[in-house]
Design a protein around this motif. Structure first.
Motif, PDB file in Angstrom:
ATOM      1  N   ARG A 287     -17.502  26.352  20.282  1.00  0.00           N
ATOM      2  CA  ARG A 287     -17.781  27.785  20.363  1.00  0.00           C
ATOM      3  C   ARG A 287     -17.456  28.510  19.050  1.00  0.00           C
ATOM      4  N   HIS A 288     -16.353  28.124  18.405  1.00  0.00           N
ATOM      5  CA  HIS A 288     -15.864  28.890  17.252  1.00  0.00           C
ATOM      6  C   HIS A 288     -16.017  28.188  15.905  1.00  0.00           C
TER       7      HIS A 288
ATOM      8  N   ASP B 215     -14.524  22.306  23.722  1.00  0.00           N
ATOM      9  CA  ASP B 215     -15.367  23.462  24.012  1.00  0.00           C
ATOM     10  C   ASP B 215     -15.052  24.631  23.080  1.00  0.00           C
TER      11      ASP B 215
END
Length: 87
Positions: free
Chosen positions: A44-45, A40
Protein backbone atom coordinates in the motif's frame (compact mmCIF):
# COMPACT_ATOMS: atom_id res chain seq x y z
CA UNK A 1 -10.16 -1.91 22.31
CA UNK A 2 -13.13 -1.79 19.96
CA UNK A 3 -15.97 -4.30 20.18
CA UNK A 4 -15.29 -7.76 18.71
CA UNK A 5 -17.95 -7.11 16.06
CA UNK A 6 -15.63 -4.55 14.44
CA UNK A 7 -13.77 -6.55 11.74
CA UNK A 8 -10.87 -4.08 11.62
CA UNK A 9 -7.73 -3.20 13.51
CA UNK A 10 -5.84 0.05 13.83
CA UNK A 11 -2.22 0.44 12.75
CA UNK A 12 -0.35 3.33 14.38
CA UNK A 13 2.96 4.51 12.96
CA UNK A 14 5.65 6.21 15.03
CA UNK A 15 8.70 8.33 14.08
CA UNK A 16 10.26 7.15 10.80
CA UNK A 17 7.42 4.72 10.17
CA UNK A 18 4.98 7.64 10.22
CA UNK A 19 7.12 9.56 7.73
CA UNK A 20 7.45 6.54 5.45
CA UNK A 21 3.73 5.70 5.54
CA UNK A 22 2.62 9.29 5.16
CA UNK A 23 -0.06 8.81 7.82
CA UNK A 24 -0.08 8.59 11.61
CA UNK A 25 -2.57 5.73 11.68
CA UNK A 26 -4.96 3.78 9.54
CA UNK A 27 -7.68 1.18 9.87
CA UNK A 28 -7.26 -2.12 8.04
CA UNK A 29 -9.18 -5.42 7.95
CA UNK A 30 -8.44 -7.73 10.87
CA UNK A 31 -7.53 -11.34 10.44
CA UNK A 32 -4.15 -11.72 8.79
CA UNK A 33 -1.08 -12.54 10.81
CA UNK A 34 1.63 -9.93 11.26
CA UNK A 35 3.64 -11.11 8.24
CA UNK A 36 0.61 -10.78 5.95
CA UNK A 37 -0.33 -7.42 7.45
CA UNK A 38 3.19 -6.07 6.90
CA UNK A 39 3.19 -7.28 3.31
CA UNK A 40 -0.14 -5.52 2.72
CA UNK A 41 1.12 -2.29 4.32
CA UNK A 42 4.30 -2.36 2.23
CA UNK A 43 2.27 -2.90 -0.94
CA UNK A 44 0.00 0.00 0.00
CA UNK A 45 2.72 2.49 0.97
CA UNK A 46 5.78 1.44 -1.03
CA UNK A 47 9.44 0.55 -0.66
CA UNK A 48 10.29 3.23 1.87
CA UNK A 49 7.82 1.85 4.40
CA UNK A 50 8.81 -1.73 3.51
CA UNK A 51 12.39 -0.95 4.58
CA UNK A 52 11.18 0.50 7.88
CA UNK A 53 8.89 -2.47 8.52
CA UNK A 54 11.82 -4.90 8.16
CA UNK A 55 13.63 -3.19 11.07
CA UNK A 56 10.64 -2.28 13.24
CA UNK A 57 9.29 -3.78 16.45
CA UNK A 58 5.58 -4.29 17.01
CA UNK A 59 3.17 -3.92 19.89
CA UNK A 60 -0.34 -5.33 19.80
CA UNK A 61 -2.53 -3.57 22.35
CA UNK A 62 0.63 -2.43 24.12
CA UNK A 63 2.28 -5.86 24.34
CA UNK A 64 5.41 -6.83 22.39
CA UNK A 65 4.30 -9.10 19.53
CA UNK A 66 6.66 -11.67 18.00
CA UNK A 67 4.18 -14.22 16.63
CA UNK A 68 4.09 -13.41 12.94
CA UNK A 69 1.60 -16.11 11.87
CA UNK A 70 -1.32 -16.04 14.34
CA UNK A 71 -4.21 -13.92 13.05
CA UNK A 72 -4.41 -10.48 14.66
CA UNK A 73 -7.69 -10.13 16.55
CA UNK A 74 -10.34 -7.67 15.43
CA UNK A 75 -10.43 -4.48 17.43
CA UNK A 76 -6.76 -4.45 18.34
CA UNK A 77 -4.17 -1.74 17.80
CA UNK A 78 -0.82 -2.55 16.19
CA UNK A 79 1.96 -0.06 16.90
CA UNK A 80 4.84 0.10 14.41
CA UNK A 81 8.00 1.16 16.26
CA UNK A 82 11.06 1.72 14.10
CA UNK A 83 14.49 1.69 15.73
CA UNK A 84 15.05 4.96 17.56
CA UNK A 85 18.38 6.80 17.54
CA UNK A 86 20.29 6.42 20.76
CA UNK A 87 18.08 3.56 21.94
Amino acid sequence: MRPETDPTLTVRYFAGARAAAGVAEETVPAGPGLDDLLRDLADRHGDRLAAVLRAASYLVDGVSWHDRQTPLPAGTTVDVLPPFAGG
